[in-house]
Structure formats: C-alpha cells, structure tokens
Design a protein around this motif. Structure first.
Motif, short mmCIF file in Angstrom:
data_model
loop_
_atom_site.label_atom_id
_atom_site.label_comp_id
_atom_site.label_asym_id
_atom_site.label_seq_id
_atom_site.Cartn_x
_atom_site.Cartn_y
_atom_site.Cartn_z
N ASN A 103 -49.85 6.43 -13.93
CA ASN A 103 -51.02 7.31 -13.85
C ASN A 103 -52.09 6.87 -14.84
O ASN A 103 -51.80 6.62 -16.01
CB ASN A 103 -50.63 8.75 -14.11
CG ASN A 103 -49.75 9.31 -13.03
OD1 ASN A 103 -49.90 8.97 -11.85
ND2 ASN A 103 -48.80 10.16 -13.41
N PHE A 104 -53.32 6.82 -14.36
CA PHE A 104 -54.44 6.39 -15.20
C PHE A 104 -55.39 7.55 -15.47
O PHE A 104 -55.66 8.37 -14.60
CB PHE A 104 -55.22 5.25 -14.51
CG PHE A 104 -54.61 3.91 -14.75
CD1 PHE A 104 -55.11 3.07 -15.72
CD2 PHE A 104 -53.52 3.49 -14.00
CE1 PHE A 104 -54.54 1.84 -15.96
CE2 PHE A 104 -52.94 2.25 -14.22
CZ PHE A 104 -53.45 1.42 -15.20
N TYR A 105 -55.91 7.56 -16.70
CA TYR A 105 -56.85 8.58 -17.16
C TYR A 105 -58.01 7.86 -17.85
O TYR A 105 -57.80 6.89 -18.58
CB TYR A 105 -56.19 9.51 -18.18
CG TYR A 105 -54.98 10.22 -17.63
CD1 TYR A 105 -55.07 11.53 -17.17
CD2 TYR A 105 -53.74 9.59 -17.56
CE1 TYR A 105 -53.95 12.19 -16.66
CE2 TYR A 105 -52.62 10.24 -17.05
CZ TYR A 105 -52.74 11.54 -16.60
OH TYR A 105 -51.64 12.19 -16.10
N ILE A 106 -59.21 8.36 -17.63
CA ILE A 106 -60.37 7.88 -18.38
C ILE A 106 -60.97 9.08 -19.07
O ILE A 106 -61.30 10.09 -18.43
CB ILE A 106 -61.39 7.17 -17.47
CG1 ILE A 106 -60.77 5.90 -16.89
CG2 ILE A 106 -62.67 6.84 -18.25
CD1 ILE A 106 -61.69 5.07 -16.04
N ASN A 107 -61.05 8.98 -20.40
CA ASN A 107 -61.54 10.08 -21.23
C ASN A 107 -60.79 11.38 -20.89
O ASN A 107 -61.38 12.43 -20.70
CB ASN A 107 -63.05 10.27 -21.08
CG ASN A 107 -63.80 9.03 -21.54
OD1 ASN A 107 -63.35 8.29 -22.42
ND2 ASN A 107 -64.95 8.78 -20.93
N ASN A 108 -59.48 11.26 -20.79
CA ASN A 108 -58.54 12.37 -20.52
C ASN A 108 -58.65 12.97 -19.12
O ASN A 108 -58.07 14.01 -18.86
CB ASN A 108 -58.69 13.48 -21.58
CG ASN A 108 -58.30 12.99 -22.95
OD1 ASN A 108 -57.31 12.27 -23.10
ND2 ASN A 108 -59.08 13.35 -23.95
#
Length: 170
Positions: A103-108
């Motif tokens: 799973n990927f997150y950008i800036n949460n």
C-alpha cells in the motif's frame, strides 16, 4: 434475387461512406500533427489506465504540479522499451511517500496498492518510500492495473523525461 443484389449494393455504398469518413479522419489527424509538431504532438492511448484515446501533448518541460496530466518517457524496463506514458502527477518534490506492505501513501493519504505480479504473471517489485527529491515526480493513475511510480521499473520520474502536459481530445 433482386433483393439480394440491392442489399449487397447498399452494403457496399455504406462501406464506402464509412471508409471515406475514416480516411478523412486519419488525414485530419495527420495534418493537425504536422501543423502543431514544433509545439505539441498528438498521442494515442492504448491502455485503460487513463480515460481517453487521443491526447494533445503540449511540449513543456517546466516542473508540473500535483494533479497535472503529463506525458513522459518511462525508463526502459522489461515491459516497455520505448514510447511515452500519460499519467497524473501524484507527488512532487518535498512530498512524503510511505509504503506499508504493497500500500502506498503520499503525505499520509492512501493512493493505492502495488501488485505483486504483472498481468502475465511476472513478479513485480514495488518502488521506494521517502521524500521526493527536487526534479523528481511520482506519477500515477487510479486504474488498478496502472504501471506507474508504485513499481520499481518506473520509479520516480526525472524531470528531464518530461515531454509536456497532456490534454484529452477524445
């Protein structure tokens, strides 16, 4: 027997009309491409990862912002050796990319999961986490089969691979 002949004639006429329209359409696209080539180019999309089939790419190498639809040359990899991609900019310099499993997150904010295998069963390696450095971009589309920055084969895109902004025509 006359009905069959008349029906065949009608089919031939209809086919010729469609063929003429298609040829005019192709000629129009080629003429448009020639007219705008120094500043822009036309690109066809052959995948489902971005909605649309025909895009105008306005050549512009300035650093894009989050949400821009861009065209770029992907790094050579085992799946693609040439061509261009059209993807959304999801992360820019200074943004934080986190990874929890696949799973990927950008800036949460969750943006999607990477897959462990390609559609043909080839193992895929997920990309890195960290702070996106200057001159790099995290590219992405919401499609579950999108081959984008979530995968090591694409990774964070260097600004020098940027062709320009993409605008959907059809």
């Amino acid at each position: 027997m006359n009905n069959t002949f008349a029906e065949e004639q009608a089919r031939r006429i209809k086919f010729r009309k469609k063929l003429k329209k298609s040829m005019v359409g192709v000629a129009a696209v080629l003429l448009a491409q020639a007219a705008v080539y120094p500043f822009a180019q036309l690109a066809f999309n052959y995948t489902d990862s971005v909605n649309g089939y025909l895009f105008l790419i306005v050549k512009d190498k300035t650093y894009p912002k989050t949400g821009d639809l861009i065209a770029f040359y992907p790094p050579e990899n085992q799946f693609y050796s040439h061509g261009r991609f059209i993807k959304y900019v999801k992360g820019v310099q200074g943004d934080v990319v986190d990874k929890k499993g696949l799973n990927f997150y950008i800036n949460n904010q969750f943006i999607g999961a990477a897959k462990g295998f390609s559609l043909t069963g080839i193992p895929l390696e997920s990309s890195e986490a960290g702070v996106i450095p200057p001159g790099k971009l995290f590219v992405w589309t919401p499609h579950h089969d999108s081959f984008d920055s979530r995968y090591k084969e694409i990774g964070w895109i260097d600004q020098n691979r940027l062709i320009g902004r993409a605008y959907r025509i059809v």
